[in-house]
Motif scaffolding. Structure first.
Motif, short mmCIF file in Angstrom:
data_model
loop_
_atom_site.label_atom_id
_atom_site.label_comp_id
_atom_site.label_asym_id
_atom_site.label_seq_id
_atom_site.Cartn_x
_atom_site.Cartn_y
_atom_site.Cartn_z
N ALA A 164 0.82 -1.22 0.00
CA ALA A 164 0.00 0.00 0.00
C ALA A 164 0.85 1.27 0.00
CB ALA A 164 -0.94 -0.01 1.21
N TYR A 165 2.13 1.16 0.37
CA TYR A 165 3.00 2.32 0.46
C TYR A 165 4.03 2.37 -0.67
CZ TYR A 165 1.03 2.82 5.13
OH TYR A 165 0.16 2.98 6.19
N ALA A 166 3.91 1.44 -1.63
CA ALA A 166 4.88 1.38 -2.72
C ALA A 166 4.86 2.67 -3.53
CB ALA A 166 4.59 0.19 -3.61
N GLU A 167 6.05 3.17 -3.83
CA GLU A 167 6.18 4.41 -4.58
C GLU A 167 6.74 4.15 -5.97
OE1 GLU A 167 6.91 7.39 -0.76
OE2 GLU A 167 8.44 7.25 -2.32
N ILE A 169 8.10 9.26 0.87
CA ILE A 169 9.35 8.71 1.42
C ILE A 169 10.53 9.32 0.68
CG2 ILE A 169 10.66 6.63 1.97
CD1 ILE A 169 7.96 5.09 1.73
N GLN A 170 10.48 9.28 -0.65
CA GLN A 170 11.56 9.86 -1.45
C GLN A 170 11.67 11.36 -1.25
OE1 GLN A 170 11.78 7.91 -5.59
NE2 GLN A 170 9.79 7.23 -4.80
N ALA A 171 10.52 12.03 -1.08
CA ALA A 171 10.55 13.48 -0.86
C ALA A 171 11.26 13.82 0.44
CB ALA A 171 9.12 14.02 -0.85
N MET A 172 11.00 13.03 1.48
CA MET A 172 11.65 13.28 2.76
C MET A 172 13.16 13.08 2.66
SD MET A 172 12.98 10.88 5.16
CE MET A 172 14.00 11.35 6.54
N GLY A 201 19.58 5.68 1.70
CA GLY A 201 18.23 5.70 2.26
C GLY A 201 17.65 4.37 2.67
N GLY A 202 18.42 3.59 3.43
CA GLY A 202 17.89 2.32 3.92
C GLY A 202 17.24 1.56 2.79
N THR A 203 15.99 1.11 3.00
CA THR A 203 15.20 0.59 1.88
C THR A 203 13.78 1.13 1.97
OG1 THR A 203 14.41 -1.45 2.96
CG2 THR A 203 16.53 -1.56 1.80
N LEU A 204 13.16 1.22 0.82
CA LEU A 204 11.76 1.61 0.73
C LEU A 204 11.11 0.78 -0.37
CD1 LEU A 204 11.24 4.80 -1.37
CD2 LEU A 204 13.55 3.99 -0.89
N PRO A 205 9.79 0.60 -0.32
CA PRO A 205 9.12 -0.20 -1.36
C PRO A 205 8.92 0.61 -2.64
CG PRO A 205 7.52 0.53 0.27
CD PRO A 205 8.86 0.99 0.76
N ILE A 206 9.50 0.10 -3.72
CA ILE A 206 9.33 0.70 -5.05
C ILE A 206 8.52 -0.28 -5.91
CG2 ILE A 206 10.52 1.36 -7.17
CD1 ILE A 206 10.81 3.49 -5.08
N LYS A 207 7.56 0.27 -6.64
CA LYS A 207 6.68 -0.58 -7.44
C LYS A 207 7.46 -1.46 -8.40
CE LYS A 207 2.68 2.50 -7.13
NZ LYS A 207 1.73 3.38 -7.87
N ALA A 208 7.03 -2.73 -8.48
CA ALA A 208 7.68 -3.71 -9.35
C ALA A 208 6.86 -3.86 -10.63
CB ALA A 208 7.81 -5.04 -8.63
N ASP A 209 7.30 -4.74 -11.51
CA ASP A 209 6.60 -4.99 -12.76
C ASP A 209 5.28 -5.71 -12.54
OD1 ASP A 209 8.65 -3.79 -14.19
OD2 ASP A 209 9.73 -5.67 -14.48
N THR A 210 5.22 -6.55 -11.50
CA THR A 210 4.00 -7.27 -11.19
C THR A 210 3.25 -6.57 -10.07
OG1 THR A 210 5.32 -8.70 -9.75
CG2 THR A 210 4.85 -9.52 -11.94
N PRO A 211 1.90 -6.49 -10.13
CA PRO A 211 1.13 -5.67 -9.20
C PRO A 211 1.16 -6.15 -7.75
CG PRO A 211 -0.32 -6.96 -10.61
CD PRO A 211 1.06 -7.11 -11.17
N ASP A 212 1.43 -7.40 -7.51
CA ASP A 212 1.42 -7.92 -6.14
C ASP A 212 2.82 -8.07 -5.56
OD1 ASP A 212 2.12 -9.94 -7.88
OD2 ASP A 212 1.06 -11.52 -6.79
N ARG A 213 3.79 -7.38 -6.15
CA ARG A 213 5.17 -7.41 -5.68
C ARG A 213 5.73 -6.00 -5.65
NH1 ARG A 213 3.68 -11.87 -5.12
NH2 ARG A 213 4.72 -13.86 -5.50
N GLU A 263 19.57 15.02 -5.09
CA GLU A 263 19.33 14.21 -6.28
C GLU A 263 19.62 12.73 -6.01
OE1 GLU A 263 18.09 15.52 -9.12
OE2 GLU A 263 18.01 17.42 -8.01
N VAL A 264 18.83 11.85 -6.65
CA VAL A 264 19.11 10.42 -6.59
C VAL A 264 20.30 10.11 -7.49
CG1 VAL A 264 18.24 8.10 -7.11
CG2 VAL A 264 16.72 9.80 -6.09
#
Length: 264
Positions: A54-57, A64-67, A81-93, A106-107
Motif C-alpha cells: 500500500a505504500y509502494a512508490e 518517502i523519497q521526498a523526505m 536511504g535504507g530501503t523503501l518499497p518501489i513498485k515492481a513490474d507485477t502488481p502484487d510485488r 538528487e538520486v
C-alpha cells in the motif's frame, strides 16, 4: 570523511518513522557526519509483509523519497536511504530498494535487494519472495573520493556480491536482522566482509522490539578494513559515527595485499 549508521525501531506508522529518520539524520550531521545511512525498512515495519504494498512508490515520486531528498539537500548530506518499497513490474510485488541521495537532493544510485530471505524450521516459515521481487544488478556509487558498494541485509551472506565491488572503500549493509540470526552471525559476517574486501563497512540496522511483535538484533556498526569495530549502537534508536581514514585503508592493503593476490 565521517560516516554515520542510524539505528531505528520502526513501526507501522509511516509518518512517525519519517520523523524519527529525520531526527537521526540531523543528529548524524550534528556529530560531523558527511554521509549517513538508514536501516532496511526504515519507513515501515508493518503488521504483515503485504502492508508495504500500500505504500509502494514510483521512482521519483512519493512522500518517502521526498523526505530523503529534502533531508539530503537541507543537511548537505550524502544519504543511503535504507530501503523503501518501489513498485515492481507485477502488481502484487515490490522491490526492496535502496536509493542514494547526494547533498543536492538528487538520486545518484539505486540498488534493489538481490537475495531474498526465507526460512523453514519445521514449525514456522517465512519467505520474502511472497511480496518482494528480487533485483539483479550490483550497484556502486561515488561520494566525493569514496567508492561505495550497496547491499541489503540477507545479501550479507553472499560474499560474491561484495567481490563485484572491488575496488571500493566502503560497503553499505542496511538491515533488519532477526534477533536469533543476528546474535550469532551479524558481527561475524560484517567483520568478514570488511577483512576479505579490505574496506570499511557501514551497517545501519533495525534494533529492538517492534509494534508487530518482531524483535530485531540491532548492533548497527561501522567496521574498519582490519575487522575492528569502530562504533556500535547495541539496541534502540541511535547513531554510530566513525571516520573513514584513507591512510588506514592504504596501510592495510599494503601490509597484506590480499586483493592483489586473487587468482579466481
Amino acid at each position: 570523511m565521517k560516516i554515520a549508521a542510524c539505528q531505528m525501531v520502526s513501526g507501522p506508522d509511516l509518518g512517525a518513522n519519517l520523523v524519527a529518520a529525520s531526527r537521526l539524520l540531523e543528529s548524524a550531521v550534528a556529530q560531523g557526519a558527511q554521509l549517513a545511512a538508514l536501516p532496511e525498512y526504515f519507513c515501515l515495519m508493518g503488521h504483515h509483509d503485504s502492508d508495504k504494498l500500500a505504500y509502494a512508490e514510483t521512482l521519483g515520486h512519493g512522500p518517502i523519497q521526498a523526505m530523503l531528498s529534502r533531508a539530503a539537500r537541507e543537511l548537505r548530506l550524502w544519504i543511503i536511504g535504507g530501503t523503501l518499497p518501489i513498485k515492481a513490474d507485477t502488481p502484487d510485488r515490490v522491490r526492496n530498494t535502496t536509493l542514494v541521495f547526494s547533498p543536492s537532493g538528487e538520486v545518484v544510485a539505486r540498488y534493489d535487494k538481490i537475495h531474498l530471505f526465507a526460512y523453514d524450521n519445521g514449525r514456522e516459515s517465512y519467505d520474502e519472495a511472497r511480496v518482494l521481487e528480487p533485483g539483479t544488478q550490483p550497484t556502486a556509487f561515488d561520494a566525493e573520493q569514496l567508492r561505495v558498494g550497496l547491499s541489503v541485509c540477507y545479501d550479507l551472506r553472499f560474499p560474491e556480491l561484495y567481490r563485484a565491488y572491488n575496488p571500493c572503500e566502503l560497503l553499505a549493509v542496511p538491515a533488519a536482522f532477526t534477533y536469533t540470526t543476528g546474535e550469532k552471525h551479524w558481527e561475524l559476517l560484517l567483520r568478514a566482509r570488511a577483512v576479505e574486501n579490505q574496506c570499511y563497512v557501514i551497517a545501519p540496522a533495525q534494533g529492538g522490539k517492534h509494534e508487530n511483535d518482531r524483535r530485531t538484533w540491532g548492533h548497527s556498526m561501522i567496521v574498519d578494513p582490519w575487522g575492528e569495530v569502530l562504533a556500535v549502537v547495541p539496541e534502540g534508536e541511535g547513531v554510530a559515527c566513525a571516520d573513514i581514514d584513507p591512510a588506514r585503508l592504504a596501510q592495510v592493503r599494503q601490509q597484506l595485499p590480499a586483493l592483489a593476490h586473487r587468482k579466481l
